[in-house]
Design an enzyme around this catalytic site. Sequence first.
Site, PDB file in Angstrom:
ATOM      1  N   ASN A  10      10.482  -7.548  -7.740  1.00 34.33           N
ATOM      2  CA  ASN A  10      10.553  -6.698  -6.551  1.00 34.33           C
ATOM      3  C   ASN A  10      11.646  -7.281  -5.671  1.00 34.33           C
ATOM      4  OD1 ASN A  10      10.230  -5.238  -4.205  1.00 34.33           O
ATOM      5  ND2 ASN A  10       8.050  -5.637  -3.984  1.00 34.33           N
ATOM      6  N   LYS A  17      10.398 -11.035  -5.004  1.00 34.48           N
ATOM      7  CA  LYS A  17       9.036 -11.377  -5.404  1.00 34.48           C
ATOM      8  C   LYS A  17       8.933 -11.189  -6.907  1.00 34.48           C
ATOM      9  CE  LYS A  17       6.952  -9.694  -1.091  1.00 34.48           C
ATOM     10  NZ  LYS A  17       6.011  -8.707  -0.499  1.00 34.48           N
ATOM     11  N   ARG A  93      10.544  -2.863  -9.527  1.00 37.44           N
ATOM     12  CA  ARG A  93      10.139  -1.900  -8.505  1.00 37.44           C
ATOM     13  C   ARG A  93      11.396  -1.269  -7.917  1.00 37.44           C
ATOM     14  NH1 ARG A  93       8.706  -2.635  -2.257  1.00 37.44           N
ATOM     15  NH2 ARG A  93       7.749  -0.599  -1.879  1.00 37.44           N
ATOM     16  N   ASP A 150       8.536   4.011  -6.707  1.00 41.18           N
ATOM     17  CA  ASP A 150       7.482   4.251  -5.716  1.00 41.18           C
ATOM     18  C   ASP A 150       7.218   5.737  -5.508  1.00 41.18           C
ATOM     19  OD1 ASP A 150       7.145   1.584  -5.266  1.00 41.18           O
ATOM     20  OD2 ASP A 150       7.592   1.646  -3.128  1.00 41.18           O
ATOM     21  N   GLY A 212      -1.448  -0.792   5.365  1.00 39.70           N
ATOM     22  CA  GLY A 212      -0.861  -2.096   5.601  1.00 39.70           C
ATOM     23  C   GLY A 212      -0.007  -1.998   6.848  1.00 39.70           C
ATOM     24  N   GLY A 214       2.986  -0.920   6.698  1.00 38.18           N
ATOM     25  CA  GLY A 214       3.313   0.458   6.387  1.00 38.18           C
ATOM     26  C   GLY A 214       2.040   1.118   5.891  1.00 38.18           C
ATOM     27  N   VAL A 333      -4.755  -3.936   5.683  1.00 36.20           N
ATOM     28  CA  VAL A 333      -5.718  -3.475   6.683  1.00 36.20           C
ATOM     29  C   VAL A 333      -6.893  -2.779   6.016  1.00 36.20           C
ATOM     30  CG1 VAL A 333      -6.061  -1.965   8.677  1.00 36.20           C
ATOM     31  CG2 VAL A 333      -3.944  -3.283   8.462  1.00 36.20           C
ATOM     32  N   GLY A 334      -6.604  -1.909   5.065  1.00 31.36           N
ATOM     33  CA  GLY A 334      -7.666  -1.163   4.402  1.00 31.36           C
ATOM     34  C   GLY A 334      -8.663  -2.045   3.681  1.00 31.36           C
ATOM     35  N   GLU A 335      -8.180  -3.139   3.100  1.00 34.24           N
ATOM     36  CA  GLU A 335      -9.058  -4.033   2.345  1.00 34.24           C
ATOM     37  C   GLU A 335      -9.814  -5.012   3.238  1.00 34.24           C
ATOM     38  OE1 GLU A 335      -6.815  -5.962  -0.774  1.00 34.24           O
ATOM     39  OE2 GLU A 335      -5.724  -4.109  -1.200  1.00 34.24           O
TER      40      GLU A 335
END
Length: 407
Positions: A10, A17, A93, A150, A212, A214, A333-335
Amino acid sequence: MSSTRVLVLNSGSSSVKYQLIDMRDGERLAAGLVERIGERTSRLRHTLVAAGDTREQEGPIADHEAALKAVAAELGRDGLGLDSPELAAIGHRVVHGGEFFSEPTLIDENVLTEIERLIPVAPLHNPANLTGIRTAQALRPDLPQVAVFDTAFHTTMPESAARYAIDPKIADRYRIRRYGFHGTSHAYVSRETARLLGRAPGDVNVIVLHLGNGASASAVRGGRCVDTSMGLTPLEGLVMGTRSGDMDPAVIFHLMRVGGMSADEIDTLLNKRSGLFGLCGDNDMREIRRRVDEDDEQAGLAFDIYIHRLKKYIGAYYAVLGRVDAVAFTAGVGENSAPVREAAVAGLEGLGLAVDGGLNAVRGDGARLISPAGARVAVAVVPTDEEMEIATQTYALVSESGNPDLT
């Protein structure tokens, strides 16, 4: 010797990454990050996963070529070098594939040309992705290189969802349409949600909330995306860490005419100084929640605006899908934010949505249900794994290509 390993890259504008994954069993062999490329304070952090051994080095890394050579050297120290016959492919990616790439694609010059042509609609990401690809090709020109886009997962959206209501001649000339982003995450999470429910992906309708810094939402019917919140760029949709999300386009004209702001200044305002950060000076949900708990009015309003937008998209995608089997929260955030999950579905009991307070408060690493037993619609926390999704798609493609070294 069979080739079963995939290196996932990535490449960002100043970072790389990576993960090396063995596709026989999904084992992560190594992972790392090179950051601040081009600076004197560049840093490489490399982890041999099974041993839990992490090495760090600091010092100038001039460019992406030097960064990937440093990564190759670290992998080589662990006997996992790029020259290993067990390496089947490199999966890259790529943020923007436009309307042309709807699936993982073996990279050749035509593919590189098309990725380059898309730079005007992805000026921050596609150039860095291209640099990573070309550098990897130079290091291993004989190895299959695969682009995983993506935007690909969202190419199944119907034209009614993908088109903006503007003159189609202008839209076509300037490639203006809703592409969507975070597609690799949405694909992985929608499939894992079906697995969590013990059902085939083709039988399940899911609203995926990738929250996240984003953030994006998607409506997935039977494993295919039918709508998503991001558009031509990642600026559209949900309130994000520093992005405004949905907004009356006339605000831009107003800022130009009345505020005397340039297009670049407004771009910076909406992408980097808006969203949660613009509203309360913080884009870290943990800090915002701490401030909310201390009755900070700015933070409270920012949180309420964030949740209001989230609820609107949940309701809209419920209407788009007609039947919803699950709502899945994912990304940072969601997790990890139980208050966000609770607030997002509060008051939506009429749609069959609710969370169990005890289950929602439990922190865990794996996919899990947080809705009450017997709920009409499952509410789930499903950790995303974009690297594994890229590796899976890459390995499947090179396996189909008939490489005799693959098993």
